[in-house]
Write an enzyme that holds these catalytic residues in place. Structure first.
Site, mmCIF file in Angstrom:
data_model
loop_
_atom_site.group_PDB
_atom_site.id
_atom_site.type_symbol
_atom_site.label_atom_id
_atom_site.label_comp_id
_atom_site.label_asym_id
_atom_site.label_seq_id
_atom_site.Cartn_x
_atom_site.Cartn_y
_atom_site.Cartn_z
ATOM 1 N N HIS A 1 -1.425 7.878 -7.735
ATOM 2 C CA HIS A 1 -2.107 7.556 -6.472
ATOM 3 C C HIS A 1 -1.163 6.707 -5.636
ATOM 4 O O HIS A 1 -0.444 5.852 -6.160
ATOM 5 C CB HIS A 1 -3.402 6.800 -6.757
ATOM 6 C CG HIS A 1 -3.994 6.207 -5.516
ATOM 7 N ND1 HIS A 1 -4.252 6.978 -4.403
ATOM 8 C CD2 HIS A 1 -4.333 4.932 -5.190
ATOM 9 C CE1 HIS A 1 -4.744 6.195 -3.454
ATOM 10 N NE2 HIS A 1 -4.804 4.955 -3.912
ATOM 11 N N ASN B 1 -2.095 5.675 2.532
ATOM 12 C CA ASN B 1 -2.988 5.808 1.383
ATOM 13 C C ASN B 1 -4.102 6.793 1.763
ATOM 14 O O ASN B 1 -4.988 6.454 2.544
ATOM 15 C CB ASN B 1 -3.549 4.426 1.034
ATOM 16 C CG ASN B 1 -4.505 4.453 -0.143
ATOM 17 O OD1 ASN B 1 -4.971 5.512 -0.553
ATOM 18 N ND2 ASN B 1 -4.803 3.279 -0.678
ATOM 19 N N CYS C 1 -10.360 5.903 -4.697
ATOM 20 C CA CYS C 1 -8.979 6.410 -4.830
ATOM 21 C C CYS C 1 -8.705 7.016 -6.201
ATOM 22 O O CYS C 1 -7.694 7.698 -6.377
ATOM 23 C CB CYS C 1 -7.976 5.294 -4.539
ATOM 24 S SG CYS C 1 -8.130 4.625 -2.882
HETATM 25 O O1 UT7 Z 1 -5.910 2.630 -3.069
HETATM 26 C C1 UT7 Z 1 -6.281 1.604 -3.957
HETATM 27 C C2 UT7 Z 1 -6.637 0.410 -3.239
HETATM 28 N N1 UT7 Z 1 -5.630 -0.302 -2.505
HETATM 29 C C3 UT7 Z 1 -4.537 -0.856 -3.036
HETATM 30 O O2 UT7 Z 1 -4.094 -0.598 -4.115
HETATM 31 C C4 UT7 Z 1 -3.847 -1.886 -2.196
HETATM 32 C C5 UT7 Z 1 -3.280 -2.997 -3.060
HETATM 33 N N2 UT7 Z 1 -2.788 -4.127 -2.306
HETATM 34 C C6 UT7 Z 1 -1.701 -4.047 -1.500
HETATM 35 O O3 UT7 Z 1 -1.113 -2.987 -1.328
HETATM 36 C C7 UT7 Z 1 -1.193 -5.307 -0.838
HETATM 37 O O4 UT7 Z 1 -1.878 -6.412 -1.393
HETATM 38 C C8 UT7 Z 1 -1.366 -5.311 0.715
HETATM 39 C C9 UT7 Z 1 -0.380 -4.335 1.335
HETATM 40 C C10 UT7 Z 1 -2.787 -4.935 1.087
HETATM 41 C C11 UT7 Z 1 -1.059 -6.693 1.270
HETATM 42 O O5 UT7 Z 1 0.253 -7.092 0.868
HETATM 43 P P1 UT7 Z 1 0.485 -8.553 0.239
HETATM 44 O O6 UT7 Z 1 1.926 -8.691 0.021
HETATM 45 O O7 UT7 Z 1 -0.414 -8.657 -0.968
HETATM 46 O O8 UT7 Z 1 0.047 -9.492 1.402
HETATM 47 P P2 UT7 Z 1 -1.114 -10.593 1.393
HETATM 48 O O9 UT7 Z 1 -2.460 -9.964 1.427
HETATM 49 O O10 UT7 Z 1 -0.830 -11.598 0.316
HETATM 50 O O11 UT7 Z 1 -0.842 -11.277 2.805
HETATM 51 C C12 UT7 Z 1 0.389 -11.972 3.081
HETATM 52 C C13 UT7 Z 1 0.393 -12.336 4.552
HETATM 53 C C14 UT7 Z 1 -0.914 -12.968 5.032
HETATM 54 O O12 UT7 Z 1 -0.619 -13.964 5.974
HETATM 55 P P3 UT7 Z 1 -0.619 -15.527 5.533
HETATM 56 O O13 UT7 Z 1 -2.012 -15.794 5.039
HETATM 57 O O14 UT7 Z 1 0.410 -15.649 4.453
HETATM 58 O O15 UT7 Z 1 -0.271 -16.230 6.798
HETATM 59 C C15 UT7 Z 1 -1.606 -11.830 5.733
HETATM 60 O O16 UT7 Z 1 -2.486 -12.271 6.739
HETATM 61 O O17 UT7 Z 1 0.581 -11.156 5.334
HETATM 62 C C16 UT7 Z 1 -0.419 -11.107 6.344
HETATM 63 N N3 UT7 Z 1 -0.677 -9.708 6.667
HETATM 64 C C17 UT7 Z 1 0.029 -9.043 7.607
HETATM 65 N N4 UT7 Z 1 1.053 -9.417 8.401
HETATM 66 C C18 UT7 Z 1 1.550 -8.511 9.241
HETATM 67 C C19 UT7 Z 1 -1.601 -8.865 6.123
HETATM 68 N N5 UT7 Z 1 -1.514 -7.667 6.713
HETATM 69 C C20 UT7 Z 1 -0.507 -7.742 7.633
HETATM 70 C C21 UT7 Z 1 0.046 -6.837 8.541
HETATM 71 N N6 UT7 Z 1 1.087 -7.247 9.319
HETATM 72 N N7 UT7 Z 1 -0.383 -5.545 8.665
#
Ligand code: UT7
Length: 331
Positions: free
Chosen positions: A258, A288, A116
């Site tokens: 980005h 993204n 990215c």
């Molecule tokens: O391009 C450069 C690379 N990428 C990035 O910069 C991405 C950076 N990271 C992010 O944007 C965020 O960390 C994400 C959008 C990927 C995830 O958001 P988050 O607020 O950090 O969520 P998390 O990974 O801490 O997950 C929280 C909960 C989890 O459930 P539990 O374990 O709390 O029960 C996940 O399983 O949200 C769950 N979850 C979802 N729920 C519904 C993860 N993806 C989804 C989804 N729908 N699509």
């Protein structure tokens, strides 16, 4: 201190995204997710995905043709083609070599792989070529098709990415006798490979060759680790590049970051103490798009009038590696 030239001026932009739209509701219909979760946690509403048979080099060629038209240049005018991508048509030859033929170019062509952050890495390479007098008219295209590399059943990654390509024509321009210089004023690129495992496509290379890669062929990410490093590194590298240009955040008219997550952009705005109205945003409609996100946003900014002549534009990105970088340009 700013160098004495020639400067790398970005004089034409272009963009291409596939026709097919995938909405959050489309994901919610088949995965344990919802439109509300995706919008609130990422800011994404929909994204584009390539049609069957379409490949990354097709998107490169389409975006490049638009940038050439905007710059009022022909294929024969271009000295070099650089494609920033992590998702080439195939491991070999490069996406740039395939696109070079599609565009009818006869110049050198190669890929830059910095995920990215690819556009910032490509820009640093192109700026070095132009400042060093190696080339004077370079096509730089950021293109990615991560929809082909995510596990469609993994809700934590499948909803995040979209396909697209953005292009800029970079030309050498001598400093003007009157007025401040136009073009790239400063550029920085960074890497920390100790985080290679935090965001990767482990299969398909020499470690896990394609025939044996199995499940390793899908993108894997520790979202929380990437998130926290994204905010910190983007803020630090942006401050460093502004410092190198002898500028402060107050001098910036437009930020083209980005686009991975709207919450990352909000946190970046807070750290830099800059209003989010200065950001060009395409994440809500495109997701993204990896190396394409900055040049697509540049193209959107130029065509909508959000970026105009004389504006100071800050571009910053972070991706797998980790790799990250920033550049500041006077438009
Ligand atoms: O391009 C450069 C690379 N990428 C990035 O910069 C991405 C950076 N990271 C992010 O944007 C965020 O960390 C994400 C959008 C990927 C995830 O958001 P988050 O607020 O950090 O969520 P998390 O990974 O801490 O997950 C929280 C909960 C989890 O459930 P539990 O374990 O709390 O029960 C996940 O399983 O949200 C769950 N979850 C979802 N729920 C519904 C993860 N993806 C989804 C989804 N729908 N699509």
């Amino acid at each position: 201190m700013i160098h004495s030239g020639p400067f790398t001026r970005l004089c034409g932009t272009g963009g291409y995204v596939p026709d097919a739209v995938v909405t959050n509701h489309d994901f919610a219909a088949r995965l344990d997710t919802s439109d509300a979760w995706i919008r609130e946690r990422t800011g994404i509403r929909e994204r584009r995905v390539m049609a069957a048979g379409e490949v990354t080099s097709d998107m490169v060629a389409a975006a490049a043709r638009e940038a050439l038209a905007a710059a009022e240049l022909a294929a024969a005018d271009i000295d070099c083609l650089v494609v920033a991508t992590t998702t080439p048509d195939m491991p070999m030859p490069s996406c740039a070599a395939v696109a070079q033929a599609k565009l009818g170019l006869s110049c050198p062509a190669f890929d830059v792989n910095a995920a990215c952050a690819g556009f910032n890495y490509g820009l640093a390479v192109v700026d070095g070529f132009i400042r060093g007098g190696v080339f004077s008219r370079v096509l730089l295209v950021g293109a990615d098709a991560l929809s082909r590399f995510v596990d469609p059943d993994d809700r934590s990654t499948a909803v995040l990415f979209g396909d697209g390509a953005g292009a800029v024509v970079a030309i050498a321009e001598s400093p003007r006798p009157e007025g401040p210089p136009r073009g790239i004023l400063a550029s920085r690129i960074c890497a920390d490979g100790t985080f290679a495992g935090s965001l990767s496509i482990p299969g398909g290379g020499a470690a896990h060759p394609p025939r044996a890669a199995g499940d390793d062929q899908a993108l894997q990410m520790n979202g929380r680790v990437v998130f926290s490093h994204a905010v910190k590194n983007l803020a630090e590298v942006s401050a460093a590049v502004l410092d190198a240009a002898g500028m402060s955040v107050a001098d910036v008219d437009v930020i083209v970051p980005h686009q991975a997550n709207l919450r990352i952009l909000d946190a970046l705005a807070q750290r830099l103490r800059i209003d989010t109205s200065k950001f060009v945003v395409n994440l809500d409609r495109l997701g993204n798009t990896s190396a394409a996100s900055i040049p697509l946003a540049l193209d959107q900014g130029v065509r909508s009038g959000q970026i105009s002549a004389g504006n100071t534009v800050l571009m910053c990105s972070i991706g797998a590696g980790f790799t990250w970088g920033a550049a500041v340009a006077r438009w």
